[in-house]
Design an enzyme around this catalytic site. Structure first.
Site, PDB file in Angstrom:
ATOM      1  N   ASP A   1      -1.697  -2.102  -9.380  1.00 27.47           N
ATOM      2  CA  ASP A   1      -3.152  -2.024  -9.436  1.00 27.47           C
ATOM      3  C   ASP A   1      -3.504  -0.626  -9.933  1.00 27.47           C
ATOM      4  O   ASP A   1      -3.100   0.371  -9.315  1.00 27.47           O
ATOM      5  CB  ASP A   1      -3.777  -2.266  -8.061  1.00 27.47           C
ATOM      6  CG  ASP A   1      -3.638  -3.709  -7.604  1.00 27.47           C
ATOM      7  OD1 ASP A   1      -3.290  -4.564  -8.444  1.00 27.47           O
ATOM      8  OD2 ASP A   1      -3.890  -3.979  -6.423  1.00 27.47           O
TER       9      ASP A   1
ATOM     10  N   ARG B   1     -15.458  -3.723  -4.531  1.00 28.00           N
ATOM     11  CA  ARG B   1     -14.122  -4.286  -4.692  1.00 28.00           C
ATOM     12  C   ARG B   1     -14.057  -5.144  -5.954  1.00 28.00           C
ATOM     13  O   ARG B   1     -14.927  -5.963  -6.207  1.00 28.00           O
ATOM     14  CB  ARG B   1     -13.745  -5.135  -3.477  1.00 28.00           C
ATOM     15  CG  ARG B   1     -13.717  -4.363  -2.174  1.00 28.00           C
ATOM     16  CD  ARG B   1     -13.594  -5.290  -0.976  1.00 28.00           C
ATOM     17  NE  ARG B   1     -14.734  -6.195  -0.875  1.00 28.00           N
ATOM     18  CZ  ARG B   1     -14.823  -7.188   0.001  1.00 28.00           C
ATOM     19  NH1 ARG B   1     -13.836  -7.405   0.848  1.00 28.00           N
ATOM     20  NH2 ARG B   1     -15.890  -7.953   0.022  1.00 28.00           N
TER      21      ARG B   1
ATOM     22  N   GLU C   1      -2.073   0.582  -5.869  1.00 31.52           N
ATOM     23  CA  GLU C   1      -1.165  -0.256  -5.086  1.00 31.52           C
ATOM     24  C   GLU C   1      -0.012  -0.705  -5.979  1.00 31.52           C
ATOM     25  O   GLU C   1      -0.158  -0.797  -7.197  1.00 31.52           O
ATOM     26  CB  GLU C   1      -1.876  -1.490  -4.506  1.00 31.52           C
ATOM     27  CG  GLU C   1      -2.898  -1.190  -3.440  1.00 31.52           C
ATOM     28  CD  GLU C   1      -3.456  -2.456  -2.789  1.00 31.52           C
ATOM     29  OE1 GLU C   1      -2.872  -3.545  -2.957  1.00 31.52           O
ATOM     30  OE2 GLU C   1      -4.498  -2.346  -2.115  1.00 31.52           O
TER      31      GLU C   1
ATOM     32  N   ARG D   1     -10.027  -6.554 -13.114  1.00 33.65           N
ATOM     33  CA  ARG D   1     -10.874  -7.253 -12.143  1.00 33.65           C
ATOM     34  C   ARG D   1     -12.083  -6.382 -11.865  1.00 33.65           C
ATOM     35  O   ARG D   1     -11.978  -5.340 -11.224  1.00 33.65           O
ATOM     36  CB  ARG D   1     -10.053  -7.552 -10.887  1.00 33.65           C
ATOM     37  CG  ARG D   1      -8.852  -8.473 -11.194  1.00 33.65           C
ATOM     38  CD  ARG D   1      -7.765  -8.388 -10.162  1.00 33.65           C
ATOM     39  NE  ARG D   1      -7.219  -7.051 -10.056  1.00 33.65           N
ATOM     40  CZ  ARG D   1      -6.322  -6.698  -9.141  1.00 33.65           C
ATOM     41  NH1 ARG D   1      -5.880  -7.583  -8.268  1.00 33.65           N
ATOM     42  NH2 ARG D   1      -5.869  -5.455  -9.101  1.00 33.65           N
TER      43      ARG D   1
ATOM     44  N   ASN E   1       2.240  -4.029  -5.882  1.00 33.20           N
ATOM     45  CA  ASN E   1       2.383  -5.325  -5.231  1.00 33.20           C
ATOM     46  C   ASN E   1       3.730  -5.953  -5.594  1.00 33.20           C
ATOM     47  O   ASN E   1       4.047  -6.125  -6.772  1.00 33.20           O
ATOM     48  CB  ASN E   1       1.253  -6.258  -5.690  1.00 33.20           C
ATOM     49  CG  ASN E   1      -0.112  -5.725  -5.290  1.00 33.20           C
ATOM     50  OD1 ASN E   1      -0.597  -5.986  -4.207  1.00 33.20           O
ATOM     51  ND2 ASN E   1      -0.723  -4.953  -6.181  1.00 33.20           N
TER      52      ASN E   1
ATOM     53  N   ARG F   1      -4.813  -5.206 -12.985  1.00 33.25           N
ATOM     54  CA  ARG F   1      -3.517  -5.706 -12.516  1.00 33.25           C
ATOM     55  C   ARG F   1      -2.558  -5.690 -13.707  1.00 33.25           C
ATOM     56  O   ARG F   1      -2.721  -6.421 -14.680  1.00 33.25           O
ATOM     57  CB  ARG F   1      -3.665  -7.109 -11.954  1.00 33.25           C
ATOM     58  CG  ARG F   1      -2.352  -7.870 -11.733  1.00 33.25           C
ATOM     59  CD  ARG F   1      -1.362  -7.148 -10.815  1.00 33.25           C
ATOM     60  NE  ARG F   1      -1.910  -6.795  -9.528  1.00 33.25           N
ATOM     61  CZ  ARG F   1      -1.965  -7.611  -8.491  1.00 33.25           C
ATOM     62  NH1 ARG F   1      -1.538  -8.863  -8.603  1.00 33.25           N
ATOM     63  NH2 ARG F   1      -2.462  -7.189  -7.340  1.00 33.25           N
TER      64      ARG F   1
ATOM     65  N   LYS G   1      -8.734   1.649   3.920  1.00 32.62           N
ATOM     66  CA  LYS G   1      -8.213   0.285   3.867  1.00 32.62           C
ATOM     67  C   LYS G   1      -7.070   0.101   4.863  1.00 32.62           C
ATOM     68  O   LYS G   1      -6.343   1.064   5.180  1.00 32.62           O
ATOM     69  CB  LYS G   1      -7.726  -0.063   2.456  1.00 32.62           C
ATOM     70  CG  LYS G   1      -6.577   0.792   1.961  1.00 32.62           C
ATOM     71  CD  LYS G   1      -6.033   0.323   0.614  1.00 32.62           C
ATOM     72  CE  LYS G   1      -6.896   0.713  -0.542  1.00 32.62           C
ATOM     73  NZ  LYS G   1      -6.226   0.459  -1.860  1.00 32.62           N
TER      74      LYS G   1
ATOM     75  N   LYS H   1       0.825  -1.198   0.000  1.00 31.53           N
ATOM     76  CA  LYS H   1       0.000   0.000   0.000  1.00 31.53           C
ATOM     77  C   LYS H   1       0.868   1.260   0.000  1.00 31.53           C
ATOM     78  O   LYS H   1       0.629   2.198  -0.757  1.00 31.53           O
ATOM     79  CB  LYS H   1      -0.924   0.014   1.227  1.00 31.53           C
ATOM     80  CG  LYS H   1      -1.782  -1.233   1.424  1.00 31.53           C
ATOM     81  CD  LYS H   1      -2.824  -1.400   0.366  1.00 31.53           C
ATOM     82  CE  LYS H   1      -3.826  -2.498   0.708  1.00 31.53           C
ATOM     83  NZ  LYS H   1      -3.257  -3.845   0.830  1.00 31.53           N
TER      84      LYS H   1
END
Length: 325
Positions: free
Chosen positions: A273, A233, A281, A225, A283, A210, A160, A125
């Site tokens: 993301d 979400r 984000e 997504r 990752n 992603r 979050k 994050k």
């Protein structure tokens, strides 16, 4: 190549979609020897290199009993050609301790992917905050007053936890502020825990994309997504629908710019993301999406990744850094 993969328990894998399984399958297809362990299997004792209790495995091709164990042994991590750290979040104290052991293994000559110090320095994050030009309005704080002020400014926000995954603990608060106090208390434990707040991006209706970066270069396709029903979400674990699609020029430029900064830090695999054009984000612990992209587009992401691992391991040997501990 002798490959050690540090991951969650194999029996928990959903192999029809698991990215670590796709890596193992591609490595096995090339004839590489596969060995696995969990972070808890590592140890470091005075006067010894970092060791692990590992299992040598072979893939069976069967959907149910998908691997066999050919032996268990104690071995120094530096004995492998490459060590893949693929433990899923949470990014908690145990994860940090595991990266410290892996950093010591690196000093002893191990080739660890992703680089352990960079894993510590780039929590999923918080990592976005290094790139303000690519993100929307974002706040990291423990303060309830700060969150309320952010909500007053932006009206529609996402709250979050910093250590979540798969969409866990994500809340949307609209302009009416309904339940904002309760949400803050749930996430920050009355000021004891830091949380992240971001302006809500309505482009989430088109998907939380992603975007994968391998060795600094974006994979040509991303996995959008898309939230289903009343869900905000898009995470697949939260019921989102995964739709592979070509990268836009904007997403490609963003991914390349971020990849050129982070890849030299030893982050061979990165998952951005992106909602709309904004990165939400970064990752680096165990980015996913390989199988969905490959199945829908034919772009073999696992092959691209193992190509990069082979290059990285070969460069590590050429640099003379292996086995120096």
């Amino acid at each position: 190549m002798n490959l050690l993969v540090i991951a969650d328990p194999l029996d928990h894998f959903k192999i029809y979609k698991d990215t670590t399984f796709a890596m193992l399958r591609e490595a096995a297809r090339r004839g590489h020897a596969l060995t696995v362990c969990e972070p808890r299997d590592m140890r470091w004792q005075t006067g010894q290199p970092v060791m692990a209790s590992v299992r040598d495995i072979a893939l069976t091709g069967d959907a149910e009993r998908w691997y066999t164990v050919n032996g268990q042994r104690e071995v120094a991590l530096r004995e492998f050609d490459a060590v893949l750290m693929r433990k899923d979040p949470p990014f908690d104290a145990e994860f940090i301790y595991a990266t410290h052991l892996l950093s010591q293994a690196e000093r002893e000559g191990a080739c660890v992917i992703n680089e352990p110090a960079s894993l510590r320095e780039h929590p999923e994050k918080l990592a976005v905050m290094e790139f303000p030009q690519f993100i929307g309005p974002t706040l990291v704080t423990r303060s309830a007053d700060d969150v309320r002020a952010f909500h007053a400014e932006h009206g529609d926000i996402i709250c979050k936890p910093l250590d979540g995954m798969g969409g866990m603990g994500i809340f949307r608060v609209k302009a009416d502020g309904l339940n904002l106090g309760s949400i803050i208390e749930t996430l920050n434990h009355h000021g004891a825990i830091t949380l992240m707040v971001q302006k809500f991006l309505p482009e989430i209706a088109e998907g939380d994309k992603r975007v994968l970066i391998i060795d600094g270069e974006p994979v040509p396709f991303c996995l959008a997504r898309i939230p289903q029903g009343t869900e905000v979400r898009g995470n697949l674990a939260a019921g989102g629908k995964g739709v592979a699609q070509p990268l836009t020029d904007t997403d490609r430029a963003t991914a390349r710019a971020i990849g050129q900064v982070l890849a030299p830090r030893g982050l061979l695999l990165i998952g951005l993301d992106i909602i709309g054009t904004k990165v939400t984000e970064i990752n680096v612990t165990s980015p996913t999406g390989f199988q969905e992209i490959t199945q829908q587009t034919g772009c073999d992401v696992a092959a691209l990744f193992i190509d990069a691992v082979e290059r990285h391991a070969a460069a590590h040997v050429s640099a003379g850094t292996r086995g120096l501990g």
